[in-house]
Design a protein around this motif. Structure first.
Motif, mmCIF file in Angstrom:
data_model
loop_
_atom_site.group_PDB
_atom_site.id
_atom_site.type_symbol
_atom_site.label_atom_id
_atom_site.label_comp_id
_atom_site.label_asym_id
_atom_site.label_seq_id
_atom_site.Cartn_x
_atom_site.Cartn_y
_atom_site.Cartn_z
ATOM 1 N N UNK A 281 53.038 31.767 58.055
ATOM 2 C CA UNK A 281 52.392 31.853 56.740
ATOM 3 C C UNK A 281 51.525 33.108 56.649
ATOM 4 N N UNK A 282 50.721 33.352 57.680
ATOM 5 C CA UNK A 282 49.838 34.522 57.674
ATOM 6 C C UNK A 282 50.599 35.822 57.670
ATOM 7 N N UNK A 283 51.652 35.923 58.490
ATOM 8 C CA UNK A 283 52.458 37.136 58.518
ATOM 9 C C UNK A 283 53.122 37.405 57.173
ATOM 10 N N UNK A 284 53.530 36.327 56.488
ATOM 11 C CA UNK A 284 54.220 36.472 55.205
ATOM 12 C C UNK A 284 53.280 36.904 54.090
ATOM 13 N N UNK A 285 52.052 36.367 54.107
ATOM 14 C CA UNK A 285 51.124 36.662 53.013
ATOM 15 C C UNK A 285 50.261 37.887 53.291
ATOM 16 N N UNK A 286 50.362 38.448 54.507
ATOM 17 C CA UNK A 286 49.519 39.586 54.880
ATOM 18 C C UNK A 286 49.522 40.725 53.884
ATOM 19 N N UNK A 287 50.703 41.193 53.426
ATOM 20 C CA UNK A 287 50.720 42.320 52.480
ATOM 21 C C UNK A 287 49.987 42.028 51.165
ATOM 22 N N UNK A 288 49.901 40.760 50.751
ATOM 23 C CA UNK A 288 49.254 40.421 49.479
ATOM 24 C C UNK A 288 47.804 39.979 49.657
ATOM 25 N N UNK A 289 47.337 39.906 50.912
ATOM 26 C CA UNK A 289 46.022 39.312 51.161
ATOM 27 C C UNK A 289 44.893 40.154 50.560
ATOM 28 N N UNK A 290 44.939 41.456 50.750
ATOM 29 C CA UNK A 290 43.848 42.319 50.288
ATOM 30 C C UNK A 290 43.709 42.259 48.772
ATOM 31 N N UNK A 291 44.850 42.328 48.049
ATOM 32 C CA UNK A 291 44.782 42.278 46.588
ATOM 33 C C UNK A 291 44.263 40.922 46.116
ATOM 34 N N UNK A 292 44.704 39.840 46.772
ATOM 35 C CA UNK A 292 44.210 38.516 46.405
ATOM 36 C C UNK A 292 42.730 38.361 46.675
ATOM 37 N N UNK A 293 42.275 38.951 47.779
ATOM 38 C CA UNK A 293 40.853 38.888 48.121
ATOM 39 C C UNK A 293 40.019 39.643 47.096
ATOM 40 N N UNK A 294 40.511 40.800 46.664
ATOM 41 C CA UNK A 294 39.780 41.585 45.671
ATOM 42 C C UNK A 294 39.673 40.855 44.331
ATOM 43 N N UNK A 295 40.745 40.205 43.930
ATOM 44 C CA UNK A 295 40.787 39.567 42.615
ATOM 45 C C UNK A 295 39.941 38.297 42.559
ATOM 46 N N UNK A 296 40.034 37.456 43.575
ATOM 47 C CA UNK A 296 39.425 36.128 43.491
ATOM 48 C C UNK A 296 38.553 35.764 44.684
ATOM 49 N N UNK A 297 38.307 36.713 45.611
ATOM 50 C CA UNK A 297 37.618 36.390 46.849
ATOM 51 C C UNK A 297 36.268 35.732 46.659
ATOM 52 N N UNK A 298 35.376 36.345 45.882
ATOM 53 C CA UNK A 298 34.027 35.798 45.705
ATOM 54 C C UNK A 298 34.053 34.465 44.967
ATOM 55 N N UNK A 299 34.900 34.369 43.966
ATOM 56 C CA UNK A 299 34.990 33.112 43.227
ATOM 57 C C UNK A 299 35.450 31.956 44.098
ATOM 58 N N UNK A 300 36.465 32.215 44.925
ATOM 59 C CA UNK A 300 36.968 31.167 45.821
ATOM 60 C C UNK A 300 35.917 30.786 46.856
ATOM 61 N N UNK A 301 35.156 31.793 47.337
ATOM 62 C CA UNK A 301 34.127 31.496 48.326
ATOM 63 C C UNK A 301 33.065 30.554 47.745
ATOM 64 N N UNK A 302 32.561 30.881 46.540
ATOM 65 C CA UNK A 302 31.548 30.011 45.924
ATOM 66 C C UNK A 302 32.147 28.667 45.520
ATOM 67 N N UNK A 303 33.389 28.701 45.066
ATOM 68 C CA UNK A 303 34.060 27.431 44.763
ATOM 69 C C UNK A 303 34.195 26.565 46.003
ATOM 70 N N UNK A 304 34.502 27.202 47.153
ATOM 71 C CA UNK A 304 34.616 26.462 48.407
ATOM 72 C C UNK A 304 33.307 25.826 48.821
ATOM 73 N N UNK A 305 32.198 26.513 48.574
ATOM 74 C CA UNK A 305 30.884 25.942 48.899
ATOM 75 C C UNK A 305 30.648 24.678 48.089
ATOM 76 N N UNK A 306 30.954 24.740 46.785
ATOM 77 C CA UNK A 306 30.762 23.571 45.913
ATOM 78 C C UNK A 306 31.657 22.415 46.364
ATOM 79 N N UNK A 307 32.946 22.721 46.650
ATOM 80 C CA UNK A 307 33.904 21.673 47.028
ATOM 81 C C UNK A 307 33.560 21.078 48.396
ATOM 82 N N UNK A 308 32.855 21.822 49.225
ATOM 83 C CA UNK A 308 32.415 21.295 50.517
ATOM 84 C C UNK A 308 31.172 20.428 50.366
ATOM 85 N N UNK A 309 30.184 20.924 49.632
ATOM 86 C CA UNK A 309 28.876 20.261 49.573
ATOM 87 C C UNK A 309 28.895 19.007 48.716
ATOM 88 N N UNK A 310 29.443 19.096 47.515
ATOM 89 C CA UNK A 310 29.337 17.981 46.558
ATOM 90 C C UNK A 310 29.934 16.681 47.090
#
Length: 565
Positions: free
Chosen positions: A463-492
């Protein structure tokens, strides 16, 4: 630079090289700990594979990913079977309801956050999987995405987005679960000293704490040697003598010497005058010298006992739902002690009040004859064996995959167990049947660990090898949002369940926090909680929610994709 280009070319031509490199590097990197917390082999493998994939553009057949995932998910079902079906019984209803509450809150919070941030189904599924630290959902979600009929380009994008969101949200999913359950949880419960709570629970369960490096030597069972002169024994069989003197199996003749020669003892062996026998019995019985075979003699060899320790799968109904204390006074347990209980993959502390479940593996020990008499009253012995029943494993995976591949369309929505869900179901059912008739499907603990760990890491590497080429663009687009969303989904979900456990379920604080780690499928959090408690007792709340939510979160991998599609 030329060497680097050549190496990259070799890796692209031989994808097995980066595949195994990512797994090995992942295990190595995941073993390092910081303040007691390790990244873990799975997350570390994903990170390494993403980096290697981004740098080298390695292409590996998706069939490799599917094979490793099926091996992993089948073994998850196999390990969870008896505990999962036990969790559906009325006696486990409070923990069952608690686990369902956690699962629903995790799904609901992930769905709400994904919708608020405008994430696609791949990011939404990865957000839930990473926040819940449930790698299994990656495979189930990607299988479901592939069946949505979105077109090859969009399907590939969404499939690659799942591990990206997983990697971003996983770190806090683990660290947050550890911090909340082990450190914030006691504060929310109003517990000033969680160690004192654990000690009180141990005392209630019947555990006596001893000072370090000390133990209790006293035992009610002793072994003495006697010369047969009592007329009540002469001419009698060993079995008849044992039944007459200790009908409840509290009197055993364990060895016999005749005319200076030691001979084997069976129930049919007839006792003769001047035989020397070794008797294993209770102190109070041995104290009645008139009831003994004759005068006591010194025979060190005869009185030296062969002790045995055997693991037994509990299949007899007489054991279901009974405590260790209740079983200790049963006739078949005379001279036998329970030293270990394993439920699924977790070792359960042996206290007087510990309840035995169907499919538990109990390790019993004592004099060989007493142990052999006890085994058939408990279940099926698991003698030390390294052999795995690969016939059952392979055919089980094949049958489950066939069932999971079947699709039923409701309108435009394809409903399916998915191939992973089918393999999971096959593992559950085979494990359940083995708990009733454990003559097939043997899988030693080492094999189970290998299939689960290597199966998951192999899947994650692809999975990681396959998504590697798209990882940087995905991180740039949604990285911070997913991180804060993950905090909420963990804590609540965790905080909500701790408060619900305190005010609604009214659970013991130690059991409640252990149930949180199980319902959140976070073994690392269980270890941290046990360390904070200075006790293994949290595992008593861990096993039922863990077994149930292992299955429910696999289903959530399908549900979150369908909700987001």
């Amino acid at each position: 630079m030329e060497i680097i280009y050549q190496l990259a070319a070799i890796c692209r031509e031989n994808p097995s090289i980066p595949f195994f490199f990512c797994i090995g590097a992942g295990y190595w990197l995941g073993s390092f700990k910081y303040k007691g917390v390790a990244l873990g082999a799975v997350a570390a493998t994903l990170i390494v594979a993403v980096i290697v994939g981004a740098l080298m553009g390695v292409v590996i057949s998706p069939n490799v990913k599917n094979i490793f995932f099926l091996l992993f998910i089948f073994t998850i079902g196999y390990s969870s079977g008896p505990a999962f079906f036990h969790s559906l019984r009325s006696s486990a209803l409070p923990l069952l309801a608690f686990a369902l509450l956690m699962a629903v809150l995790c799904l609901a919070s992930a769905y709400v956050m994904a919708k608020l941030m405008g994430l696609n189904p791949g990011f939404g599924a990865g957000l839930l999987a990473g926040s819940a630290t449930e790698s299994l959902m990656i495979g189930v979600a990607t299988d479901t995405i592939a069946k949505l009929g979105l077109g090859s380009a969009l399907t590939a994008r969404y499939v690659n987005d799942v591990p990206i969101a997983y990697a971003i949200s996983y770190l806090f999913g683990t660290i947050g679960a550890i911090w909340i359950t082990a450190y914030l949880g006691p504060i929310l419960l109003g517990v000033k000293d969680i160690r004192a709570e654990a000690r009180a629970l141990e005392s209630k369960l019947g555990e006596t704490k001893m000072p370090p490096d000390t133990f209790i030597e006293y035992t009610d069972y002793l072994t003495r040697s006697y010369r047969v002169e009592n007329p009540r024994y002469i001419g009698r069989s060993v079995g008849a003598a044992e039944a007459a003197e200790g009908g409840d199996k509290s009197f055993l003749i364990t060895a016999l010497r005749r005319q200076g020669e030691k001979i084997s003892v069976t129930d049919e062996t007839t006792l003769e005058k001047d035989d020397v026998v070794a008797v294993r019995s209770l102190r109070r019985i041995l104290a009645d010298t008139a009831a003994m075979p004759g005068p006591e003699v010194v025979d060190n060899e005869l009185s030296s006992l062969v002790m045995e320790r055997v693991s037994v799968v509990v299949t007899k109904r007489e054991w279901f739902g009974k405590t260790v204390e209740e079983l200790a006074v049963e006739p078949q347990m005379h001279g036998v002690i329970i030293s270990k209980i394993t439920r699924g993959v977790q070792e359960i502390p042996v206290y007087n009040s510990t309840v035995i479940h169907r499919g538990d593996v109990v390790t019993i020990g004592g004099v060989m004859k007493a142990v052999e008499l006890a085994i058939p009253t408990i279940g099926y012995p698991e003698r030390t064996s390294t052999a795995t029943d690969m016939v059952t494993v392979a055919l089980g995976i094949a049958a489950g995959t066939i069932v999971g591949a079947l699709t039923l369309k409701v309108g435009r929505i394809p409903l399916s167990l998915t191939t992973g869900g089918g393999a999971l179901l096959a593992g559950l059912l085979i494990s359940w049947f083995r708990s009733t008739r454990p003559v097939f499907g043997n899988m030693p603990a080492a094999t189970s660990w290998l299939f689960q760990s290597l199966g998951l890491c192999g899947f994650i590497a692809v999975v990681g090898l396959s998504c590697g080429p798209d990882f940087v663009s995905g991180l740039r687009q949604n990285g911070w949002g997913i991180m804060w969303g993950g905090i909420v989904v963990t804590v609540v979900p965790i905080v909500s369940c701790i408060l619900a456990g305190r005010w609604f379920f009214k659970m013991n604080p130690v059991i409640l926090l252990g149930a949180c780690t199980g319902a959140r499928l976070c073994t690392a959090a269980l270890g941290a909680l046990q360390e904070a408690c200075g006790s293994p007792t949290p595992v008593l709340g861990y096993t039922v929610p863990y077994a149930l939510n292992n299955i429910i979160f696999a289903v959530w991998g399908v549900v979150i994709v369908l909700l987001m599609a």
